[in-house]
Design a protein around this motif. Structure first.
Motif: not given
Ligand code: PLP
Length: 386
Positions: A228-250
């Motif tokens: 996920v990332s706020p980049s598309k909805a808030f038009n901030i792709a040039g600020l380069q921030i995103a997140n990965i949700i990875v529930p499994l520890k391994e």
């Protein structure tokens, strides 16, 4: 509710904009960023950060994680565990690292075509195979169509032990579908049965048409990896921030390692500030107004193209601001059409071939009404001469 002026034309040419400065004298309705200023709350937060004046190496703090967790739980009923979040400078670097971590060279990654072009490159750059499960087109009316997933073929592909991962696009760029709970449950059942890892790219998740509800894949499969990332909805792709949700520890440890090996573990001073400001009630109000504006643009496009290019059906738009148009009746390849529109019409749209499908173009409608009208006029002026 505050008024937001999406009609305002903000000049972007000469600002090092990829969209506007890659080619002069054209109306750019191509790459997926918007011509609107971001939400005022985001601009204010960034202004405060700029005034601080020191821009050294950046890490994120508790507020950052709280913002993500609160936003997704309150808006989308998606409960995210803090320790499952990995921040990265973009969804494409995220996808590339996830593939590197969890799929071996030579193994297959399933994508549902036509789909976002970087899916293909991320898979191939990691030495893996692109395995296509083409979406199935359905006619809604002579002028409108939509797509569903081909579950039978997905089952066949998922059953092949070499196919390790499904890369889902939810909402789907470029066909504009927002997958329903029932559709996602079917995907989950098939992939669980065959041990296929699902990675869901949800970068467009906030950008649904006003009455359409986005269903996070993570609410269906608690073990899925979600970007996920706020980049598309808030038009901030040039600020380069995103997140990965990875529930499994391994898996999380493997993805974290790949992010470090690929050297994409650092974010800049502005991305986290913008994210925290965007994922607030003020950000939500702005987003609501934006979605109505995009919906109006979509209805305008339907009416305009429907009147002047009636032989070109248009995909129903449930999410994203990218409209998928069938140009096959014009008797030209999509690449040739893109070139013709550029040269003769001075308007830039994307050829469907970029997403793996000829006979279609993709039009970005996230711009002020006047820009869109001028872009569409140019398209029709060229094509109606045929
Ligand atoms: C589905 C999808 N994923 C990822 C991206 C790009 O992500 P990022 O700029 O965060 O790398 C895009 C941009 O258009 C997209 O449409």
């Amino acid at each position: 509710m505050p008024e937001f002026d999406f009609n305002k034309i903000v000049l972007r040419r000469g600002t090092r904009s990829y969209k506007w400065d890659s080619r002069e004298d054209v109306i750019p309705l191509w790459v997926a960023d918007m011509d609107f200023q971001t939400a005022p709350c985001v601009i204010d937060a960034l202004r405060r950060r700029v005034e601080h004046g020191v821009f050294g190496y950046t890490r994120v703090g508790d507020n950052y994680y709280d913002s993500i967790i609160d936003w997704f739980s309150s808006r989308h009923l998606y409960a995210i565990d803090r320790e499952s979040i990995i921040y990265v400078p973009g969804v494409v670097p995220a996808i590339s690292a996830i593939i590197k971590a969890l799929v071996r060279a030579g193994e297959g990654v399933i994508v549902q075509t036509p789909v976002y072009n970087c899916f293909f490159s991320s898979i191939r750059n990691n030495g893996c195979r692109v395995v296509e499960n083409p979406l199935v087109r359905h006619e809604v009316s002579p002028r409108e169509f939509t797509y569903t997933m081909d579950y039978d073929n997905l089952e066949v592909l998922a059953a092949q032990p070499d196919n390790r991962m499904l890369l889902l696009c939810n909402p789907h760029n470029p066909v504009g579908r927002v997958w329903t709970r029932e559709e996602l449950m079917k995907v989950h059942e098939i992939c669980r049965r065959h041990n296929v890892i699902v990675v869901s790219d949800e970068i467009h998740c906030e950008l649904t048409m006003p009455k359409v509800r986005y269903v996070p894949y993570g609410t269906i499969d608690r073990e899925a990896i979600v970007c996920v990332s706020p980049s598309k909805a808030f038009n901030i792709a040039g600020l380069q921030i995103a997140n990965i949700i990875v529930p499994l520890k391994e898996q999380r440890e493997a993805v974290d390692r790949a992010i470090n090996i690929n050297e994409v573990c650092d974010v800049n001073s502005f991305g986290p500030v913008a994210l925290e400001a965007a994922y607030t009630s003020e950000g939500g109000e702005w987003l609501r107004a934006l979605r109505y504006y995009i919906a109006d643009n979509y209805y305008f496009l339907r009416t305009y193209l429907g009147g002047r290019l009636p032989s070109c059906p248009i995909a129903s738009l449930e999410g994203t601001y990218l409209v998928w148009v069938d140009i096959s009746a014009l008797g030209m390849s999509a690449d040739a059409l893109e070139e013709k529109l550029l040269d003769e019409g001075k308007v830039w749209v994307n050829s469907g071939l970029m997403y793996g499908k000829d006979g279609y173009i993709r039009i970005n409608i996230a711009c002020p009404h006047d820009t869109l009208e001028e872009g569409l006029r140019r398209i029709c002026d060229v094509l109606m001469e045929e």
